[in-house]
Motif scaffolding. Sequence first.
Motif, PDB file in Angstrom:
ATOM      1  N   THR A   1      -5.535   5.796   0.041  1.00 16.59           N
ATOM      2  CA  THR A   1      -4.600   4.684   0.162  1.00 16.59           C
ATOM      3  C   THR A   1      -4.746   3.807  -1.065  1.00 16.59           C
TER       4      THR A   1
ATOM      5  N   PHE B   1       3.875   8.839  -5.880  1.00 17.76           N
ATOM      6  CA  PHE B   1       3.818   8.405  -4.482  1.00 17.76           C
ATOM      7  C   PHE B   1       4.095   6.915  -4.261  1.00 17.76           C
ATOM      8  N   GLY B   2       4.041   6.117  -5.317  1.00 16.91           N
ATOM      9  CA  GLY B   2       4.165   4.682  -5.112  1.00 16.91           C
ATOM     10  C   GLY B   2       5.091   4.033  -6.109  1.00 16.91           C
ATOM     11  N   TYR B   3       4.527   3.271  -7.023  1.00 10.83           N
ATOM     12  CA  TYR B   3       5.301   2.505  -7.984  1.00 10.83           C
ATOM     13  C   TYR B   3       4.406   2.219  -9.170  1.00 10.83           C
TER      14      TYR B   3
ATOM     15  N   GLY C   1       0.972   6.474  -8.942  1.00  8.77           N
ATOM     16  CA  GLY C   1       2.073   5.532  -8.828  1.00  8.77           C
ATOM     17  C   GLY C   1       3.425   6.180  -9.068  1.00  8.77           C
TER      18      GLY C   1
ATOM     19  N   THR D   1       9.438  -3.922  -4.555  1.00 17.92           N
ATOM     20  CA  THR D   1       8.129  -4.466  -4.223  1.00 17.92           C
ATOM     21  C   THR D   1       8.054  -5.897  -4.738  1.00 17.92           C
TER      22      THR D   1
ATOM     23  N   ALA E   1      -3.063   0.497  -3.711  1.00 22.95           N
ATOM     24  CA  ALA E   1      -2.174  -0.645  -3.951  1.00 22.95           C
ATOM     25  C   ALA E   1      -2.449  -1.158  -5.356  1.00 22.95           C
TER      26      ALA E   1
ATOM     27  N   GLU F   1       0.837  -1.196   0.000  1.00 24.77           N
ATOM     28  CA  GLU F   1       0.000   0.000   0.000  1.00 24.77           C
ATOM     29  C   GLU F   1       0.877   1.253   0.000  1.00 24.77           C
ATOM     30  N   PHE F   2       0.352   2.309  -0.621  1.00 22.36           N
ATOM     31  CA  PHE F   2       1.017   3.606  -0.539  1.00 22.36           C
ATOM     32  C   PHE F   2      -0.035   4.699  -0.395  1.00 22.36           C
ATOM     33  N   ARG F   3       0.373   5.808   0.168  1.00 21.53           N
ATOM     34  CA  ARG F   3      -0.532   6.909   0.480  1.00 21.53           C
ATOM     35  C   ARG F   3      -0.494   7.931  -0.644  1.00 21.53           C
TER      36      ARG F   3
ATOM     37  N   THR G   1      -5.057  -0.697  -9.942  1.00 19.50           N
ATOM     38  CA  THR G   1      -4.773   0.050  -8.721  1.00 19.50           C
ATOM     39  C   THR G   1      -6.090   0.468  -8.105  1.00 19.50           C
TER      40      THR G   1
END
Length: 320
Positions: free
Chosen positions: A103, A60-62, A57, A70, A105, A16-18, A129
């Motif tokens: 949130t 803030f994430g991937y 992504g 990951t 993922a 998970e990422f915010r 996502t």
Amino acid sequence: MSPNFDRSLIGLSGPEFRVPLEAGKIGEFARATYSSHPDYFRQQAPLMPATFLASAGYAFGYTLERPGDTPLRRLGLENASTLDAEIGFRFHGRLPRAGAALTAATRIADMFEKTGARAGRMLFWKALTEFHDEAGRAAAEFFTTSVLPERMPAMQVEGLMPPEERPSFEQDIGAALMSAIRPLGQGVLSVKDGPGELSFPPLTLTEILRYQAASSDLNLIHHDENFARRHGYPTVISVGLLHIGALATYATNWLGPDNIRSLRARVLSINWPGDRLRYAGTVSRLYEEGGERKVDLALSCTRHTGERTLDVSITFVMPA
């Protein structure tokens, strides 16, 4: 072909990422997709543009092609030469606003293979996502279906403008054209109604770079000529999501940004710097579902050569 093809990878998820929704970033993204709609620039809680979550992504994430540290690294897709096939968004109610934090993922929703005469073996995968609000409620979904061909087919691009002939970006003519679309309000809709076609001047590299900066997608294929040629392209290619976002602006300027509920795009071909693009769309369906009046639009992006590069369908709810 180096990436792993293993259907047991379906369901594999990253952490998970915010995703904090910040007003300045929302305004930057809106401008990059030719929008000056006041809903995106309010002092208090501006609305998120419909395609904004495509940037989550990267910022803030991937993303699947660059998953970082990951579980998705098992796919072996880092730095692969991938192409978009389909892109979509779905919203579980009204779009989120600045000040909220989602949130998210990403997981592998599907994988399959096809074989083509020109590209050879092709690996397809769908990344989904899912976004939840602070209360844990489902807020939105973003999906991409991507393809990695065994070999890049030789490209013969009709109507490609040489770099030395491309105009410079001097003013945001695209935003001015979009702003001329008048909102429908409480008007009566019929199938085949639409806001009218818009014909844009030649696409500049600045517009592509502006979108890359706003979305945090800094893939060199979109602005580095040498990198693009090393990967089999005659020049840099435009970002497909720039034009999907432009079609979302085209539609939401007419039917209202807060009314959109889903968007699905089929990528048919590539847009190039120097292209003179035409955006168009009409109502394809009017119906009731779940106690709401709904409107489906069928939209397209077409190059000056007549080649259609995008088909997009968007669903809106309309006020009673």
